[in-house]
Design a protein around this motif. Sequence first.
Motif, PDB file in Angstrom:
ATOM      1  N   UNK A 206       0.856  -1.176   0.000  1.00  0.00           N
ATOM      2  CA  UNK A 206       0.000   0.000   0.000  1.00  0.00           C
ATOM      3  C   UNK A 206       0.899   1.236   0.000  1.00  0.00           C
ATOM      4  N   UNK A 207       0.297   2.420   0.014  1.00  0.00           N
ATOM      5  CA  UNK A 207       1.099   3.644  -0.082  1.00  0.00           C
ATOM      6  C   UNK A 207       2.061   3.783   1.086  1.00  0.00           C
ATOM      7  N   UNK A 208       1.625   3.384   2.267  1.00  0.00           N
ATOM      8  CA  UNK A 208       2.500   3.474   3.428  1.00  0.00           C
ATOM      9  C   UNK A 208       3.694   2.545   3.276  1.00  0.00           C
ATOM     10  N   UNK A 209       3.453   1.341   2.744  1.00  0.00           N
ATOM     11  CA  UNK A 209       4.543   0.382   2.544  1.00  0.00           C
ATOM     12  C   UNK A 209       5.521   0.882   1.487  1.00  0.00           C
ATOM     13  N   UNK A 210       5.001   1.514   0.442  1.00  0.00           N
ATOM     14  CA  UNK A 210       5.881   2.080  -0.581  1.00  0.00           C
ATOM     15  C   UNK A 210       6.751   3.176   0.022  1.00  0.00           C
ATOM     16  N   UNK A 211       6.160   3.998   0.879  1.00  0.00           N
ATOM     17  CA  UNK A 211       6.936   5.039   1.550  1.00  0.00           C
ATOM     18  C   UNK A 211       8.043   4.456   2.403  1.00  0.00           C
ATOM     19  N   UNK A 212       7.733   3.382   3.136  1.00  0.00           N
ATOM     20  CA  UNK A 212       8.751   2.734   3.975  1.00  0.00           C
ATOM     21  C   UNK A 212       9.850   2.111   3.108  1.00  0.00           C
ATOM     22  N   UNK A 213       9.444   1.577   1.940  1.00  0.00           N
ATOM     23  CA  UNK A 213      10.435   0.997   1.040  1.00  0.00           C
ATOM     24  C   UNK A 213      11.446   2.043   0.602  1.00  0.00           C
ATOM     25  N   UNK A 214      10.973   3.210   0.191  1.00  0.00           N
ATOM     26  CA  UNK A 214      11.890   4.258  -0.256  1.00  0.00           C
ATOM     27  C   UNK A 214      12.739   4.785   0.895  1.00  0.00           C
ATOM     28  N   UNK A 215      12.204   4.744   2.110  1.00  0.00           N
ATOM     29  CA  UNK A 215      13.014   5.124   3.268  1.00  0.00           C
ATOM     30  C   UNK A 215      14.159   4.139   3.457  1.00  0.00           C
ATOM     31  N   UNK A 216      13.872   2.848   3.340  1.00  0.00           N
ATOM     32  CA  UNK A 216      14.926   1.831   3.476  1.00  0.00           C
ATOM     33  C   UNK A 216      15.980   1.982   2.379  1.00  0.00           C
TER      34      UNK A 216
END
Length: 232
Positions: A206-216
């Motif tokens: 979801x959008x939150x998971x995509x955001x966390x991915x780019x943070x990693x």
Amino acid sequence: MAPTETAAPSAFDDPTYRTGIVELLGVLAYGEISACERLAEDARMAPDLRVKVEIAAMAVAEFGHFEQLRDRLVEMGEDPFDAMAPFRDTFERFHRQTSPSDWLEGLVKAYVGDGLASDFYREVATYLDPSTRELVLDTMSGTGHSEFVVDQVRAAIEAEPRVGGRLALWGRRLMGEALSQAQMVVAERDALSTVLVGGIDRPGMDLAAIGRMFTRITEAHAARMETLGLAA
């Protein structure tokens, strides 16, 4: 009379998923052949034969990865060059905007670009069918020359500390351009984005998971820059 066995359902039975995988393999393949071409060009800026040979070896490794991706597309009954064609402008734009001015910038670009691509596609691989996941992880395993790049960059900084500031700025520029191009590719390719966020029957991010991915990915980039002796 024995009952007829029914074939197990495959992720590729979903035409959107299949198209997304063809797009994924196409962008990976273009990325690998493009990296091979750029490294071969960068080798001409090398200060000596040893460095030239090491950079050329990195180009050969990228070409080997390209061959694996090309062969998988052929196995799927796809024309690999047709699959790669939509991504030509994206990679040409990226390379045009990140053309190295010397061999050190070329090395940092190869190291940073290889790492960013590996991080991004490893994240994506979580949502792929097993055979595609294995291929992606294998081809994103790096060129095996990171130690050489780190040694060369650190030695250059030790010999001339001002080089560090220039290369740190270069690394930040590469990061910004790479993320921008990656986000553009996903936004422009509906089937590919469906593979990432999940289809009707396939869970994704979801959008939150995509955001966390780019943070990693950003954190991993910072760690690589530190390994090079540069501030991210």
